[in-house]
Design an enzyme around this catalytic site. Structure first.
Site, short mmCIF file in Angstrom:
data_model
loop_
_atom_site.label_atom_id
_atom_site.label_comp_id
_atom_site.label_asym_id
_atom_site.label_seq_id
_atom_site.Cartn_x
_atom_site.Cartn_y
_atom_site.Cartn_z
N GLN A 34 65.27 46.79 -23.81
CA GLN A 34 64.15 46.70 -25.19
C GLN A 34 63.40 48.48 -24.86
O GLN A 34 62.85 47.72 -23.75
CB GLN A 34 63.20 45.61 -24.56
CG GLN A 34 62.65 44.63 -26.19
CD GLN A 34 61.49 44.14 -25.17
OE1 GLN A 34 61.65 43.33 -23.72
NE2 GLN A 34 60.49 43.38 -25.83
N THR A 91 58.72 37.49 -26.55
CA THR A 91 60.00 37.77 -25.94
C THR A 91 61.09 37.05 -27.38
O THR A 91 62.14 37.31 -26.70
CB THR A 91 60.25 35.38 -25.41
OG1 THR A 91 59.24 35.21 -25.64
CG2 THR A 91 59.99 36.06 -23.48
N ARG A 147 75.94 40.53 15.20
CA ARG A 147 75.75 41.59 13.86
C ARG A 147 77.05 41.68 13.45
O ARG A 147 78.32 41.01 13.90
CB ARG A 147 75.28 42.78 14.85
CG ARG A 147 74.32 42.77 15.30
CD ARG A 147 73.88 44.03 15.94
NE ARG A 147 74.11 45.20 14.78
CZ ARG A 147 74.31 46.31 15.44
NH1 ARG A 147 74.42 46.47 16.72
NH2 ARG A 147 74.22 48.19 15.10
N LYS A 172 78.60 43.10 17.99
CA LYS A 172 78.63 43.81 16.99
C LYS A 172 80.01 44.39 16.54
O LYS A 172 80.62 44.61 17.97
CB LYS A 172 77.70 45.52 16.92
CG LYS A 172 78.07 45.80 15.37
CD LYS A 172 77.58 47.49 15.79
CE LYS A 172 79.16 47.87 16.32
NZ LYS A 172 78.69 49.54 16.25
N HIS A 187 74.92 35.74 29.81
CA HIS A 187 73.86 36.95 29.95
C HIS A 187 73.73 37.72 29.91
O HIS A 187 74.40 38.47 30.31
CB HIS A 187 72.94 35.95 30.79
CG HIS A 187 73.85 35.21 31.51
ND1 HIS A 187 73.40 33.57 31.99
CD2 HIS A 187 75.45 34.79 32.65
CE1 HIS A 187 73.66 33.40 32.85
NE2 HIS A 187 75.68 33.52 33.24
N TYR A 239 75.85 43.42 26.21
CA TYR A 239 76.36 43.95 24.75
C TYR A 239 77.43 44.12 25.13
O TYR A 239 77.91 45.51 25.61
CB TYR A 239 75.22 45.26 24.50
CG TYR A 239 75.88 46.53 23.25
CD1 TYR A 239 75.51 45.24 21.91
CD2 TYR A 239 76.47 47.74 23.25
CE1 TYR A 239 75.70 46.73 20.91
CE2 TYR A 239 76.61 48.19 22.59
CZ TYR A 239 76.19 47.45 20.92
OH TYR A 239 77.16 47.86 19.91
N ALA A 291 77.11 38.48 33.78
CA ALA A 291 75.41 38.94 32.98
C ALA A 291 75.46 40.43 33.11
O ALA A 291 75.35 41.43 34.08
CB ALA A 291 74.53 38.01 33.81
N SER A 312 79.46 40.85 37.66
CA SER A 312 78.05 41.50 36.48
C SER A 312 77.31 42.34 36.45
O SER A 312 77.83 43.40 37.40
CB SER A 312 76.61 40.68 37.39
OG SER A 312 77.25 40.08 37.00
#
Ligand code: UD1
Ligand code: MG
Length: 432
Positions: free
Chosen positions: A73, A79, A313, A331, A343, A346, A360, A385
């Site tokens: 349009q 409308t 992730r 991840k 604890h 990564y 840890a 750890s």
């Protein structure tokens, strides 16, 4: 056979929303706003969906809506003008009109509308709703439940302003009758637009019967501003959460949690406060997700214990009976059964076997500044750890890593790897 095409009106310019792109592609619980409406349109009319868009949003809309027809349009003349742009693309006997910015509408309300339309053999049926705050909506003028006319806010007299029966904009009509009569809709002198709801006055004066059903006000909220967006989002969140509560998911503080449109949670899961669950997440039965955890693109197996404050992730799988504790980030990793990462760790681009203990502060060092590398940790490995695993690296089954080690080579089956310089203890005298 009942044949129907859905037309989604989406040529608005999103001015009040103040986003940098069309509001219709803005994510709502993980799915673009218009996709919520589109999903319902598909269920009603399959591939027969026409989207009326404008020159600016057509490309964005084409990239997210597949298997439908787009018409442009060029100017926003209202409308009635918008629906006319779709006329040549409709090959069915009936037309359903939806608005792209009204994503809370439910399939059951549309089905109710279709049922009413077919059973009463009228030429058009409309969804209406009652609200305590009718300002801004078109109002239904009725006599003995017969719909005579819809009047837009700016044309209401002081008595009509008190009417709280409003037009949702959603309607179904016979195609031929609809387009024979939209032609007769005149331009509104104040707004310089042609209003589709004016069709009902034309129908009434020509003795074409039309009628309406009433739906819940919540379903009809349109998103014009970010304020509306927040209201719509809270309603949607409540719908999702209520659905899971019914199957036995326990949210300790439901109002603080966020779910996505595709979230799957099984029976007897407990979700504590402030948990965010983004797209593509599945949580299997008997697991607990503790406070402040953030999950995205993860499948969590049965009887897992996640958080508090865990971040998982995309592309991750946590298998049965595993624990991912506080301040752990995972991840793109596969974590086996009965694994404990309790604890401050990564774990990225890793493949972890069963019965593994990751101490840890353990870090998989997956990035060399250029490429990402994989860490493989096989069954029954114990990692002390504060260890760093420099990928690519493989820790074979039953191996152990002494605390504080930096692992740069593969560790053979069953062996202990320890990398530490000798500890020196200097006497009190020498330090003086
Ligand atoms: C409209 C109805 C009103 C109803 C309300 C419900 C009209 C004239 N009024 O008002 O009776 O109570 O919805 O929310 O229909 N659009 C186009 N092209 C245009 C104008 C609009 O595609 O030229 C699209 C918009 O993108 C939107 C929909 O049509 O998806 C409705 O337009 P909007 O301007 O929001 O109408 P309202 O003022 O909310
Ligand atoms: Mg609107």
């Amino acid at each position: 056979m009942f044949s129907i095409t859905t037309v989604i009106l989406a040529a608005g310019k999103s001015k009040r929303f103040k986003a940098t792109s069309s509001k219709l592609v803005y994510p709502l619980c993980g799915l673009p706003i218009i996709s919520h409406v589109y999903a319902i349109a598909k269920k009603i009319s399959g591939k027969k969906v026409v989207v009326v868009c404008n020159n600016e949003n057509i490309n964005e809309l084409k990239s997210i809506l597949k298997d439908c027809v787009f018409v442009i349009q060029n100017q926003q003349r209202g409308t009635a003008d918008a629906i006319e742009q779709a006329q040549n693309k409709i090959n069915s006997k009936n037309v359903l009109v939806l608005f792209g910015d009204t994503p809370l509408i439910t399939l059951s309300s549309i089905k109710k509308l279709i049922k009413k339309f077919l059973s009463s053999k009228v030429k058009a049926s409309l969804i209406a709703f009652r609200t305590q705050k009718p300002f801004g909506y078109g109002r239904l003028l009725t006599k003995n439940n017969v719909l005579e006319e819809i009047v837009e806010e700016i044309n209401l007299n002081i008595y009509q302003k008190k009417i709280n029966l409003c037009n949702s904009g959603v309607l179904i009509a016979e195609k031929k009758i609809l387009f024979d009569n939209t032609k007769k809709i005149k331009i509104n002198r104040i707004k310089k637009e042609r209003y589709l709801p004016d069709i009902f006055k034309i129908f009434h004066s020509n003795n074409f019967n039309s009628n309406y059903i009433e739906c819940n006000e919540d379903e009809m909220l349109g998103i014009n501003t970010l304020e509306d967006y927040n209201k719509v989002q809270s309603i949607l969140q409540k719908r999702y959460i209520d659905k899971f509560i019914k199957i036995g998911v326990n949210f300790l503080k439901p109002k603080t949690c966020y779910l996505s449109y595709d979230t799957k949670i099984e029976q007897n899961v407990i979700i504590e406060s402030n948990v965010t669950i983004k797209e593509k997440t599945i949580i299997k039965k008997d697991s607990i997700i503790k406070s402040n955890s953030y999950l995205e693109g993860v499948t969590i197996g049965e009887k897992c214990n996640i958080g508090p404050s865990a971040r998982i992730r995309p592309n991750s799988i946590i298998d049965k009976n595993s624990k991912v504790g506080n301040f752990v980030e995972i991840k793109n990793s596969k974590i086996g059964k009965k694994v404990s990462i309790a604890h401050l760790s990564y774990v990225g681009d890793a493949d972890v076997g069963n019965n593994v203990n990751i101490g840890a502060g353990t870090i998989t060092c997956n990035y060399d500044g250029n490429k990402k590398h994989k860490t493989v940790i096989k069954h029954n490995v114990f990692i002390g750890s504060n260890s760093s695993l420099i990928a690519p690296v493989i820790l074979e089954a039953n191996s152990k890593v002494g605390a504080g080690s930096v692992i740069t080579k593969n560790i053979p089956k069953g062996s202990l790897a320890i990398e530490r310089s000798d500890l020196k203890i200097l006497s009190n005298k020498r330090t003086k």
